[in-house]
Structure formats: structure tokens, C-alpha cells
Write a protein that holds these residues in place. Sequence first.
Motif, PDB file in Angstrom:
ATOM      1  N   GLY A   1      11.378  12.087  20.857  1.00 55.11           N
ATOM      2  CA  GLY A   1      12.450  12.333  19.885  1.00 55.11           C
ATOM      3  C   GLY A   1      11.943  13.228  18.777  1.00 55.11           C
ATOM      4  N   PRO A   2      12.883  13.816  18.043  1.00 54.79           N
ATOM      5  CA  PRO A   2      12.457  14.715  16.976  1.00 54.79           C
ATOM      6  C   PRO A   2      11.698  13.970  15.883  1.00 54.79           C
ATOM      7  N   SER A   3      11.017  14.742  15.062  1.00 57.08           N
ATOM      8  CA  SER A   3      10.253  14.161  13.974  1.00 57.08           C
ATOM      9  C   SER A   3      11.172  13.379  13.035  1.00 57.08           C
ATOM     10  N   GLY A   4      10.754  12.176  12.663  1.00 55.00           N
ATOM     11  CA  GLY A   4      11.566  11.360  11.761  1.00 55.00           C
ATOM     12  C   GLY A   4      12.579  10.504  12.479  1.00 55.00           C
ATOM     13  N   SER A   5      12.553  10.495  13.827  1.00 57.25           N
ATOM     14  CA  SER A   5      13.568   9.741  14.559  1.00 57.25           C
ATOM     15  C   SER A   5      13.226   8.255  14.656  1.00 57.25           C
ATOM     16  N   GLY A   6      12.002   7.888  14.248  1.00 60.12           N
ATOM     17  CA  GLY A   6      11.667   6.458  14.210  1.00 60.12           C
ATOM     18  C   GLY A   6      10.631   6.004  15.222  1.00 60.12           C
ATOM     19  N   LYS A   7       9.963   6.967  15.869  1.00 60.75           N
ATOM     20  CA  LYS A   7       8.986   6.607  16.911  1.00 60.75           C
ATOM     21  C   LYS A   7       7.814   5.804  16.325  1.00 60.75           C
ATOM     22  N   SER A   8       7.223   6.362  15.251  1.00 59.04           N
ATOM     23  CA  SER A   8       6.068   5.671  14.652  1.00 59.04           C
ATOM     24  C   SER A   8       6.483   4.334  14.071  1.00 59.04           C
ATOM     25  N   THR A   9       7.727   4.254  13.624  1.00 60.19           N
ATOM     26  CA  THR A   9       8.189   2.991  13.052  1.00 60.19           C
ATOM     27  C   THR A   9       8.179   1.899  14.119  1.00 60.19           C
TER      28      THR A   9
ATOM     29  N   THR B   1      14.526  -0.921   7.766  1.00 60.07           N
ATOM     30  CA  THR B   1      14.462   0.114   6.734  1.00 60.07           C
ATOM     31  C   THR B   1      13.205  -0.116   5.893  1.00 60.07           C
ATOM     32  N   TYR B   2      12.608   0.988   5.433  1.00 63.33           N
ATOM     33  CA  TYR B   2      11.409   0.871   4.601  1.00 63.33           C
ATOM     34  C   TYR B   2      11.761   0.483   3.168  1.00 63.33           C
ATOM     35  N   GLY B   3      13.023   0.360   2.915  1.00 66.63           N
ATOM     36  CA  GLY B   3      13.433   0.000   1.553  1.00 66.63           C
ATOM     37  C   GLY B   3      14.501   0.951   1.039  1.00 66.63           C
TER      38      GLY B   3
ATOM     39  N   HIS C   1       0.824  -1.217   0.000  1.00 63.57           N
ATOM     40  CA  HIS C   1       0.000   0.000   0.000  1.00 63.57           C
ATOM     41  C   HIS C   1       0.854   1.261   0.000  1.00 63.57           C
ATOM     42  N   ASP C   2       2.061   1.178   0.585  1.00 67.69           N
ATOM     43  CA  ASP C   2       2.971   2.328   0.565  1.00 67.69           C
ATOM     44  C   ASP C   2       3.274   2.714  -0.874  1.00 67.69           C
ATOM     45  N   ARG C   3       3.474   1.679  -1.710  1.00 67.39           N
ATOM     46  CA  ARG C   3       3.904   1.928  -3.083  1.00 67.39           C
ATOM     47  C   ARG C   3       2.731   2.193  -4.017  1.00 67.39           C
TER      48      ARG C   3
ATOM     49  N   ARG D   1      19.045   3.257   7.428  1.00 66.19           N
ATOM     50  CA  ARG D   1      18.274   2.525   8.433  1.00 66.19           C
ATOM     51  C   ARG D   1      17.378   3.502   9.164  1.00 66.19           C
ATOM     52  N   VAL D   2      16.125   3.170   9.271  1.00 64.50           N
ATOM     53  CA  VAL D   2      15.196   4.033  10.005  1.00 64.50           C
ATOM     54  C   VAL D   2      15.287   3.710  11.497  1.00 64.50           C
ATOM     55  N   LEU D   3      15.533   2.417  11.788  1.00 61.00           N
ATOM     56  CA  LEU D   3      15.836   2.015  13.165  1.00 61.00           C
ATOM     57  C   LEU D   3      17.187   1.299  13.125  1.00 61.00           C
TER      58      LEU D   3
ATOM     59  N   PHE E   1       2.833  -4.171  10.973  1.00 57.01           N
ATOM     60  CA  PHE E   1       2.563  -3.629   9.646  1.00 57.01           C
ATOM     61  C   PHE E   1       3.782  -3.936   8.768  1.00 57.01           C
ATOM     62  N   TYR E   2       4.928  -3.992   9.422  1.00 60.67           N
ATOM     63  CA  TYR E   2       6.172  -4.358   8.743  1.00 60.67           C
ATOM     64  C   TYR E   2       6.923  -5.302   9.672  1.00 60.67           C
ATOM     65  N   ASP E   3       7.835  -6.088   9.096  1.00 57.88           N
ATOM     66  CA  ASP E   3       8.694  -6.937   9.924  1.00 57.88           C
ATOM     67  C   ASP E   3      10.113  -6.403   9.857  1.00 57.88           C
TER      68      ASP E   3
HETATM   69  P1  ADP Z   1       8.650   9.732  13.810  1.00 54.77           P
HETATM   70  O1  ADP Z   1       7.457   8.966  14.208  1.00 54.77           O
HETATM   71  O2  ADP Z   1       9.709   9.741  14.860  1.00 54.77           O
HETATM   72  O3  ADP Z   1       8.359  11.102  13.314  1.00 54.77           O
HETATM   73  P2  ADP Z   1       8.832   7.815  11.688  1.00 54.77           P
HETATM   74  O4  ADP Z   1       9.014   6.523  12.353  1.00 54.77           O
HETATM   75  O5  ADP Z   1       7.468   8.139  11.194  1.00 54.77           O
HETATM   76  O6  ADP Z   1       9.372   8.989  12.610  1.00 54.77           O
HETATM   77  O7  ADP Z   1       9.806   7.901  10.454  1.00 54.77           O
HETATM   78  C1  ADP Z   1      11.150   7.592  10.502  1.00 54.77           C
HETATM   79  C2  ADP Z   1      11.743   7.695   9.098  1.00 54.77           C
HETATM   80  O8  ADP Z   1      11.130   6.736   8.245  1.00 54.77           O
HETATM   81  C3  ADP Z   1      11.507   9.048   8.449  1.00 54.77           C
HETATM   82  O9  ADP Z   1      12.697   9.399   7.803  1.00 54.77           O
HETATM   83  C4  ADP Z   1      10.414   8.792   7.444  1.00 54.77           C
HETATM   84  O10 ADP Z   1      10.590   9.609   6.320  1.00 54.77           O
HETATM   85  C5  ADP Z   1      10.605   7.345   7.110  1.00 54.77           C
HETATM   86  N1  ADP Z   1       9.293   6.677   6.821  1.00 54.77           N
HETATM   87  C6  ADP Z   1       8.234   6.626   7.633  1.00 54.77           C
HETATM   88  N2  ADP Z   1       7.243   5.909   7.102  1.00 54.77           N
HETATM   89  C7  ADP Z   1       7.677   5.487   5.890  1.00 54.77           C
HETATM   90  C8  ADP Z   1       7.117   4.686   4.842  1.00 54.77           C
HETATM   91  N3  ADP Z   1       5.897   4.181   4.917  1.00 54.77           N
HETATM   92  N4  ADP Z   1       7.872   4.478   3.738  1.00 54.77           N
HETATM   93  C9  ADP Z   1       9.118   4.982   3.643  1.00 54.77           C
HETATM   94  N5  ADP Z   1       9.702   5.730   4.594  1.00 54.77           N
HETATM   95  C10 ADP Z   1       9.017   5.991   5.716  1.00 54.77           C
END
Ligand code: ADP
Length: 618
Positions: free
Chosen positions: A390-398, A365-367, A128-130, A371-373, A406-408
Motif C-alpha cells: 500500500g502507499p506510504s501512510g496507509s497503515g502498514k507499519s501500524t 488512532t495514534y491520538g 516516547h512519541d510525545r 483513524r489510522v486503521l 507497542f500500542y493497543d
Molecule cells: P505506512 O507504514 O503504510 O507508511 P504508517 O503505519 O507508518 O504507514 O502510518 C500510518 C499513519 O499514521 C500515517 O498517517 C502516519 O503519519 C501516522 N503515524 C505513524 N506513526 C505515528 C506515530 N507514532 N504518532 C502519530 N502518528 C503516526
Amino acid sequence: MTSKYRLIWELMGGQRLRYGAAILSLAIGSAFLYLVLLVPQATLDVVLSSKPEQASPLIRGVVDRLGGADFLRANLWLALVGMVTLTAIAGFFTYLRGRWSATASEEIVRKLRDRLYDQLQHLPCRFHDRAETGDLVQRCTSDVETFRRFLATQIVEIGRAIIMLAAPIPLMIALDIRMTLVSLLLVPGIVIYSIVFFRRVRSSFKKVDEAEGRLTSTLQENLTGIRVVRAFHRQEHEKEKFDGINGRHRLLDYRLYQLMAWYWSVSDFFSLGQKALVVGVGGYWLLEGTLPVGTFYFFLAAVTMFIWPIRMMGRVLTELGKALVAIDRIGMILEHPRESASAVRPVGSLPISRGAISFDCVSFTYGGADRVLDEISFEIEGGTTLALLGPSGSGKSTIANLLLRFYDPQEGTIAIDGHDLAGLELREARQKISSVMQEPFLYSKTLRDNIRLGRSSAREGEIHEAATVAAVHDTILEFEKGYDTQVGERGVTLSGGQRQRVALARALVDDPTILILDDALSAVDTETESLILEALRRRKGRQTTVVIAHRLSTLRHADKTIVLEGGRIIQEGTHRSLLAEEGMYRRIWNLQTALEKGSLKNLESVVEAIPEQGQNDE
Ligand code: ADP
């Protein structure tokens, strides 16, 4: 068989008998149509002819069996009755053909839509991301319709063209072998031309179909983001963008029609040429006296009858080309691997009961290249609260995305209550883990139904309890219709904060073992946020809570706080221990406290002041 033909064959499963019956009806109907032609032929060449011995033995035999030429000449009305009866029988079989092929195609398409919908529910998030939503919608609607049209009309048409051509050949040979050759002279040319054309149409239609997908995507994106478009005065830009895509679609469509127009004119030329050949050569032999007039009539009528379906082969092949493109696009959804739903847990053991979470050297990594984490490791007890900061983009939501599977992760293991998450059954794991996102999606249903979505069997009392913890119960009661208030599409009639709180109630009503709040209270005021977190704390032990938020004042009671930066853990501890050490946590805390106290004159002064400011405990 390539995958798309295999897919078509597989989808036809259960309906193949019906198709077989439709094609059989078609064959019988066509045979009767040719028999109709034999009636005037026999009348002219045997019954009314002065030289009946010239007619083929087949026809003379039939006339003899029907009572002889003299009897039939005295009862010419029998020819009329014969033609009407044979036409009626042909009509009946045509009806059966239409009915069976329509039922079969509708049934196949119903099954196909169900499969597509089911598949979309189970495709991994990476897919769905793609994918573009509009393009997916186009594949599930327009492409399915193209395929349906093909199944309903064209499959049988292929049979028809073959049967219409094959059926009269034995009759033609029995009547006159020379005329048979003349009648079929140009047919191979028409067939070869249709096949060459089919290849060109297929590639042209593919472009049109993809352009249509982009059109739908642009429209869908525009509608979803209509507020952003207005707020940023992007209407003109959006219109220009749409005009461009629309123009390209028109051009491609125009090219396709041009191609078709070209085909029809060339195939008309061949078809008329074939008829002219029969008229010319047949007429010559007729004048020469070597071809009976009735036989000439039969060949002329037969060519007119079979040339039409052969000429239609162009259309059939065009539709086949389109259907193959459509099924290819549909197949890309159907054949994509689903989310793995592996279950290696020993039967009978309860996998998730306390909700203890552990990350062991998890990298993800999302691809992309980065590395996102990056080697994330931490542990928390069941029933406690973990704050991610952590700042935005630091990997919290990941981290939240990985917990929800949602991902492995590519490296490392995530375990819940000691069980590897990758080995737990997806459905079961997600039943125990609820999440609330920053922009929750609410359905166009009543508030009660939206909350009950968390657990359909929830009783009224449980719904109220969940809403109370989410600090939305009183708000709902203030609405005129209370819990029966209808939520508008995407919940637009509710404020952002109200939506978030309803979504929280929805997550709580299922009594999750792990609750993830991903910036889920960002639109809620600080006071209410504190109230909610306090209420959640009172449920302590009932669920493990993972909170992603930005206001430290509301997070300070967390049992553990992890500070992330660039996908790595840079600090870890409790509010007290983190304040005691130099680092990002203390800097943010100082900044936010100053802001809340209103002592901030400008941002720079605080940023400069941070190193000098001492510990600022509760
Ligand atoms: P946070 O929640 O800390 O703001 P995220 O975990 O959402 O950070 O994102 C971490 C990194 O992963 C960011 O650089 C973001 O651009 C990237 N990212 C997040 N979701 C996706 C996705 N679905 N596909 C590709 N990259 C993603």
C-alpha cells in the motif's frame, strides 16, 4: 502531602535513619559550638570580673562546679584548653554529619537513577512519541544532579538553620531575657522574606530548567541528524536556531541570578541590621552598667553564629525550589503508567506456538482525529507468509506496531493462535515475535554480539545459520575481523543494506514464531532480497512472516497479500488472484514489471497504459 513530597519521602526510604543520625550530629555539633562561646563569657563575667554577682546564676554555678573563680583565675590556660576541646568535639560531629548525609544522598540518587532507567525501558511507545529525547536526558542527568545536591547539602542545612537558632535560645533566656528579644527582633522578617523569595525562585528556575531541556533536545536532534543538516546546507539555519534557544536560556539564567543578587543584598541588610541592633542596644546597656561585658560578648557572637544559617535559608530555599522543580520533572517519568503487562492466559498453556494471526475489526488512532486503521479484519495461518502492500501512510507499519504491542488498538481484537494479544504477557509475546525495521539500530559492539542480542545463549553455529539465511554470512567473512568486526556508533561503518541484513540475522537467531519485516530489506538489492525471501520460504512452517515491502516481484510468493489504502483493506488475495482482478495491485505490478524490463519511456505513458494492459501473469 503532594505527590512530589511523597516521592521525595519514598525515595529517602532506607536512608532516613542516616539522615536522622546526620541531623543529630549536627545538633550536637551546634550545641558544642555555642558552649565554646560560654567559656570567654564565663571568664570575663565571673572569673575576671570585679562584679561576678551580676553574671547569671547559670554561669556562676558552672564556674563553682569547675573549681571556683579563684582556682580558674590562677589557671587561665584551662579556658584555652576548654575552647579547643569543645571546638574539636564540634568539628568531629560536623564531620559525621557530612559523611552520613553524603552517603545517604549518593545512595538515594543511585536508586533514583536505576528506577528512572528501568522506568524508561517500560514506558509505552505513546510516551516516547510525545517526549523529546534531549529533554528526557536532561531530566535523567541535570535534574537528578540538582536533586542530589539538595539531598547532600541542603536537607541538613534546613536542620542546621533550625537547630542553630533554637539551640541557643534557652541559654540566651537564662543569660538575659531583654537581650534575647533584641537578638531575635528581625529574625521573623528574614524568614518571611526567604519564603516569599523561595516561591519566586521556584517559578524562575522552572523556566531555566525547561529552557535547558530544549537546549539539550536541540543539540541531540542536531547531532542525530547531522548528515541531513550537512546535505541540505542547514548549518546556518541550525546555528541560528541554537543561538535563539541559547540566548533565551541565557536570559532566563541571568534573571535567576539577578533575583538571587537581589535576595542577598536585602537579606544582608536584615542580617547586618540585626547585628547592629545587638551592638547598639547591648552597647547602651553595657555603658549603663546593666549588662555584663561577657554576656554582651556572648550575644554578639551568638547572633553572628545563628544569623548566618538563617541568612543561608535563602540559599536552602532556593535549592529546595530547584529540587522541587527537578523532582517534579523526574516524577513525570516515574509516575507515568508503564506498558500494561497483563497476563490472563491460563497457567501452563503455551500461548504462541504456530503463529496464526487474526485481526478482527481492528481500529486504531495514534491520538489524532483520523483513524489510522479502520476496521481491519484478516486471518493468516501459522507458518505462512503475509505481504502488506500500500502507499506510504496507509497503515502498514501500524499493523506491525500493533502486533508487537507497542500500542493497543482502541477497537477490535488481535489474536495470535486464538489468544487475545492484549491478554498475553508482554514479555512472552515479544519473545515470540521478532521484527526488523527499515532503519535498524545496531549497538557499538561486534557483529557477533549484535546478532547474539536476539538470544544471548545462541551458539556460534546458530549465529552463522541466521546470518546465512539473512545473506550476510559471506559478507561478514569478507571483513578482516569477520564476526569480531566492531560496529561503529549507530552502525555507520556498515552500508544500509548490510545493517538491515545483520538486523535480520539478529531477529532470526531467536527462532521467532512470528517474523515482521517492516520495509526491512529496502536497502538490499532486488537479487539479494529475493535470495533472502527464498531462504525464509525454505524455512516454511518454522515461522509466520509478515513482510512489508514495495517490490512486488519479491512478494509474489506470499501466501496472502493485503493491499491497504487510507487504513482500510482494499484488496486481499494471492498474487494470482490479485492479478486477475482490476485494482491497485495489478497497476503496481504492471508498472514495476515495465520498469524492470526497461520498456518504460516515461512514467505517464505507463500510467496511461495501465487500464489497457491485460493480465500479466508469471
Ligand atoms: P505506512 O507504514 O503504510 O507508511 P504508517 O503505519 O507508518 O504507514 O502510518 C500510518 C499513519 O499514521 C500515517 O498517517 C502516519 O503519519 C501516522 N503515524 C505513524 N506513526 C505515528 C506515530 N507514532 N504518532 C502519530 N502518528 C503516526
